[in-house]
Motif scaffolding. Sequence first.
Motif, PDB file in Angstrom:
ATOM      1  N   LEU A  72       0.770  -1.215  -0.076  1.00 21.32           N
ATOM      2  CA  LEU A  72      -0.200  -0.297  -0.084  1.00 21.32           C
ATOM      3  C   LEU A  72       0.865   1.181  -0.097  1.00 21.32           C
ATOM      4  O   LEU A  72       1.001   2.293   0.008  1.00 21.32           O
ATOM      5  N   ARG A  73       2.106   1.288   0.054  1.00 20.81           N
ATOM      6  CA  ARG A  73       3.317   2.405   0.116  1.00 20.81           C
ATOM      7  C   ARG A  73       3.002   2.211  -0.954  1.00 20.81           C
ATOM      8  O   ARG A  73       3.651   4.218  -1.525  1.00 20.81           O
ATOM      9  N   VAL A  74       3.261   1.800  -2.035  1.00 21.65           N
ATOM     10  CA  VAL A  74       2.735   2.026  -3.872  1.00 21.65           C
ATOM     11  C   VAL A  74       2.043   2.339  -3.798  1.00 21.65           C
ATOM     12  O   VAL A  74       1.641   3.713  -4.506  1.00 21.65           O
ATOM     13  N   LEU A  75       0.860   1.891  -3.157  1.00 17.02           N
ATOM     14  CA  LEU A  75      -0.756   1.804  -4.457  1.00 17.02           C
ATOM     15  C   LEU A  75      -1.187   3.401  -3.212  1.00 17.02           C
ATOM     16  O   LEU A  75      -2.545   3.739  -4.052  1.00 17.02           O
ATOM     17  N   ASN A  76      -0.890   3.735  -2.249  1.00 20.89           N
ATOM     18  CA  ASN A  76      -1.026   5.011  -1.651  1.00 20.89           C
ATOM     19  C   ASN A  76      -1.153   5.947  -2.835  1.00 20.89           C
ATOM     20  O   ASN A  76      -1.711   7.227  -2.935  1.00 20.89           O
ATOM     21  N   TRP A  77       0.261   5.923  -3.130  1.00 18.52           N
ATOM     22  CA  TRP A  77       0.251   7.151  -5.118  1.00 18.52           C
ATOM     23  C   TRP A  77      -0.130   6.246  -5.959  1.00 18.52           C
ATOM     24  O   TRP A  77      -0.167   7.524  -6.354  1.00 18.52           O
ATOM     25  N   HIS A  78       0.285   5.317  -6.159  1.00 12.88           N
ATOM     26  CA  HIS A  78      -0.173   5.166  -7.928  1.00 12.88           C
ATOM     27  C   HIS A  78      -1.662   4.315  -7.736  1.00 12.88           C
ATOM     28  O   HIS A  78      -1.919   4.277  -8.717  1.00 12.88           O
ATOM     29  N   GLU A  79      -2.306   3.839  -6.877  1.00 12.02           N
ATOM     30  CA  GLU A  79      -3.610   3.342  -7.025  1.00 12.02           C
ATOM     31  C   GLU A  79      -3.600   1.706  -8.280  1.00 12.02           C
ATOM     32  O   GLU A  79      -4.607   1.496  -7.790  1.00 12.02           O
ATOM     33  N   ILE A  80      -3.172   2.124  -9.390  1.00 15.68           N
ATOM     34  CA  ILE A  80      -3.036   0.961  -9.758  1.00 15.68           C
ATOM     35  C   ILE A  80      -2.514   0.718 -10.410  1.00 15.68           C
ATOM     36  O   ILE A  80      -1.218   1.052 -11.151  1.00 15.68           O
ATOM     37  N   ASN A  99       7.508   9.822  -2.713  1.00 18.26           N
ATOM     38  CA  ASN A  99       7.874   9.760  -0.956  1.00 18.26           C
ATOM     39  C   ASN A  99       7.466   8.479  -0.417  1.00 18.26           C
ATOM     40  O   ASN A  99       6.569   8.270   0.313  1.00 18.26           O
ATOM     41  N   TYR A 100       7.618   7.075  -1.063  1.00 22.02           N
ATOM     42  CA  TYR A 100       7.293   6.248  -0.669  1.00 22.02           C
ATOM     43  C   TYR A 100       7.506   5.436   0.793  1.00 22.02           C
ATOM     44  O   TYR A 100       7.260   4.852   1.748  1.00 22.02           O
ATOM     45  N   ASP A 101       8.292   6.584   1.731  1.00 27.61           N
ATOM     46  CA  ASP A 101       8.537   6.853   3.402  1.00 27.61           C
ATOM     47  C   ASP A 101       7.138   7.810   3.870  1.00 27.61           C
ATOM     48  O   ASP A 101       6.846   7.682   4.966  1.00 27.61           O
ATOM     49  N   ARG A 102       6.561   7.865   3.341  1.00 25.12           N
ATOM     50  CA  ARG A 102       5.808   8.936   3.109  1.00 25.12           C
ATOM     51  C   ARG A 102       3.847   9.016   3.143  1.00 25.12           C
ATOM     52  O   ARG A 102       3.886   7.919   1.877  1.00 25.12           O
ATOM     53  N   ASN A 103       3.649   8.119   4.057  1.00 20.65           N
ATOM     54  CA  ASN A 103       1.775   7.968   3.711  1.00 20.65           C
ATOM     55  C   ASN A 103       1.188   9.345   3.064  1.00 20.65           C
ATOM     56  O   ASN A 103       0.993  10.224   4.191  1.00 20.65           O
ATOM     57  N   PRO A 104       0.621   9.888   2.231  1.00 18.42           N
ATOM     58  CA  PRO A 104      -0.145  11.017   2.202  1.00 18.42           C
ATOM     59  C   PRO A 104      -1.770  11.340   2.440  1.00 18.42           C
ATOM     60  O   PRO A 104      -1.929  12.606   2.742  1.00 18.42           O
ATOM     61  N   TYR A 105      -1.810  10.289   2.808  1.00 20.25           N
ATOM     62  CA  TYR A 105      -3.098   9.974   3.454  1.00 20.25           C
ATOM     63  C   TYR A 105      -2.777   9.867   5.820  1.00 20.25           C
ATOM     64  O   TYR A 105      -4.168   9.708   5.976  1.00 20.25           O
ATOM     65  N   ALA A 106      -1.869   9.636   5.625  1.00 21.87           N
ATOM     66  CA  ALA A 106      -1.389  10.004   7.627  1.00 21.87           C
ATOM     67  C   ALA A 106      -3.162  11.097   7.831  1.00 21.87           C
ATOM     68  O   ALA A 106      -3.375  11.991   8.143  1.00 21.87           O
ATOM     69  N   GLY A 107      -3.602  10.207   9.392  1.00 26.67           N
ATOM     70  CA  GLY A 107      -4.621  10.490  10.024  1.00 26.67           C
ATOM     71  C   GLY A 107      -6.015  10.329   9.372  1.00 26.67           C
ATOM     72  O   GLY A 107      -7.135  10.590  10.702  1.00 26.67           O
ATOM     73  N   TYR A 108      -6.090  10.408   7.570  1.00 25.11           N
ATOM     74  CA  TYR A 108      -7.870   9.890   7.662  1.00 25.11           C
ATOM     75  C   TYR A 108      -8.469   9.025   8.488  1.00 25.11           C
ATOM     76  O   TYR A 108      -9.494   8.827   8.454  1.00 25.11           O
ATOM     77  N   GLU A 109      -7.583   7.921   7.789  1.00 32.39           N
ATOM     78  CA  GLU A 109      -8.149   5.990   8.961  1.00 32.39           C
ATOM     79  C   GLU A 109      -8.837   6.325   9.383  1.00 32.39           C
ATOM     80  O   GLU A 109      -9.899   6.020  10.246  1.00 32.39           O
ATOM     81  N   SER A 110      -8.145   7.134  10.690  1.00 32.21           N
ATOM     82  CA  SER A 110      -8.901   7.735  12.247  1.00 32.21           C
ATOM     83  C   SER A 110      -9.957   8.776  12.206  1.00 32.21           C
ATOM     84  O   SER A 110     -10.588   9.045  13.115  1.00 32.21           O
ATOM     85  N   SER A 111      -9.865   9.173  11.776  1.00 33.61           N
ATOM     86  CA  SER A 111     -10.717  10.578  11.808  1.00 33.61           C
ATOM     87  C   SER A 111     -12.464   9.944  11.141  1.00 33.61           C
ATOM     88  O   SER A 111     -12.684   9.732  10.605  1.00 33.61           O
ATOM     89  N   SER A 112     -12.539  10.940  10.745  1.00 33.53           N
ATOM     90  CA  SER A 112     -14.614  10.544  10.481  1.00 33.53           C
ATOM     91  C   SER A 112     -14.905  11.735   9.540  1.00 33.53           C
ATOM     92  O   SER A 112     -16.077  11.836   8.821  1.00 33.53           O
ATOM     93  N   GLN A 113     -13.579  12.365   8.901  1.00 35.32           N
ATOM     94  CA  GLN A 113     -13.700  12.601   7.440  1.00 35.32           C
ATOM     95  C   GLN A 113     -14.114  11.574   6.356  1.00 35.32           C
ATOM     96  O   GLN A 113     -13.431  10.358   5.912  1.00 35.32           O
ATOM     97  N   ILE A 114     -15.069  11.435   5.126  1.00 33.54           N
ATOM     98  CA  ILE A 114     -15.664  10.606   4.255  1.00 33.54           C
ATOM     99  C   ILE A 114     -15.258  11.801   2.800  1.00 33.54           C
ATOM    100  O   ILE A 114     -15.702  12.136   2.812  1.00 33.54           O
ATOM    101  N   GLY A 115     -14.149  11.303   2.314  1.00 36.70           N
ATOM    102  CA  GLY A 115     -13.427  11.217   0.917  1.00 36.70           C
ATOM    103  C   GLY A 115     -13.095  12.756   1.401  1.00 36.70           C
ATOM    104  O   GLY A 115     -12.834  13.039   2.014  1.00 36.70           O
ATOM    105  N   ILE A 116     -14.030  13.309  -0.647  1.00 33.86           N
ATOM    106  CA  ILE A 116     -13.769  14.521  -0.383  1.00 33.86           C
ATOM    107  C   ILE A 116     -14.592  15.123  -0.108  1.00 33.86           C
ATOM    108  O   ILE A 116     -14.467  16.271  -1.130  1.00 33.86           O
ATOM    109  N   GLY A 117     -15.451  15.101   0.878  1.00 34.26           N
ATOM    110  CA  GLY A 117     -17.432  15.441   0.386  1.00 34.26           C
ATOM    111  C   GLY A 117     -18.037  15.461   0.655  1.00 34.26           C
ATOM    112  O   GLY A 117     -19.578  15.180   0.443  1.00 34.26           O
TER     113      GLY A 117
END
Length: 414
Positions: A146-154, A267-285
């Motif tokens: 997922l460290r790759v798929l977070n950035w490339h998805e497919i 930067n595969y050492d960085r999670n671009p979605y850090a904090g999202y999983e534990s939040s109550s935010q739903i996608g981009i709206g």
Amino acid sequence: MWPSAPLPGMRRRHFLGAFGAAGLGGLAGCTGSGGGPGSGDSGGTASPPGTPTDGSTPSATDTQGSGATTVNGVEVPVPDSSLRRGAAKDAIPAIVDPAFGEDWSGIEMEVRSGFGGGGRTSRPRLSDGDEVIAVERDGEARAYPLRVLNWHEIVNDSFGGPLLVTYCPLCGSGVTAVRTVDGEPTTFGVSGLLFRNALVMYDERTNSLWSQIAAAAIQGGKVGTALDLVPSAITTWGEFRAQYPEGTVLRPPPESSTVTGRNSTRNYDRNPYAGYESSSQIGIGGSFDDDRLHPKTTVVGVEHGGVARAYPLDRVREAGVVNDEVGGLPVVVAATGSGTLVAYVREADGETLTFERESEGFLAAGGSRWRLLGGRAVDGPHEGTRLDQANTVAGEFFFSWLNFHPETEVWSAE
């Protein structure tokens, strides 16, 4: 705040994903603009995914003669108004020429430290706790971090035939499928559009738009077509290596190439979605209106015979193993301490089995031990038999399952 068991009538807690500059606007899948595979903000349809074959499956069904067609619970074609632009087409560069190895040893790349900042050398390495999508085909296994798929998805792969590996970070959903349209291999990319806050892909062959979670074309020439799914699971690198010591792992760009070339490194050492999983935010709206679980609870969902049921990770882990029936389909659901969550049809060789927990990585039934990851019997009378996967999505957030199955039940031991 969220009861551990579903309570009748309690579905009134509401979340609205409103994001400012410090929210999801800086995430990999949520920025950019530009035209999609269709015109402007749009982009095909299918019916429930079936057993993997060598091609996509025409499967749209007429809804009671109304003229509307439904594919995997989605009425198609999806109107432009139901699609939301999150990024420009290919701004999230899909991998088209993947490279694999025993691990990430020796990887070295230059990454930018930030907007306007200088570069630095990055040497990313995998740890046992890193999550991967695991796929086993013809006795071999591959891991897609997922460290790759977070950035490339497919990832467009060739593994036991044309293989499509996808992950939507906003929904925590992994889907793998046969990478063909009209019986011919094709390349899939990230359209930059979202449907129900989930990844929408395009295929290079027909330029149709495909919902990742529905595994179906929702706009374009292939509306009415479903992808044939391939079994997979989200697990950890440590558990993958324990189960498949000879397995290989996807290595990131620049060793793997993307639709925009080998220089599309991140930067595969960085999670671009850090904090999202534990939040109550739903996608981009998106919004969430259900009190039974936190919206980001990891679940595996099973749908059969008009019944949909979500199995939350924590509850399954506490139960050890769950023998259940969904719409008449006998299923077994289990999880590991590290978070691998699986669901199988508990039938083998014409027999309905009742499973027990044998150990952390194994289940037991019918005189055989079965790998929790992959569902294959390793000894006893069923040795070599592999259980059919009961779920179509390899785990996802509860809000995502609910978006596609609004009448879902939530399993509880009580």
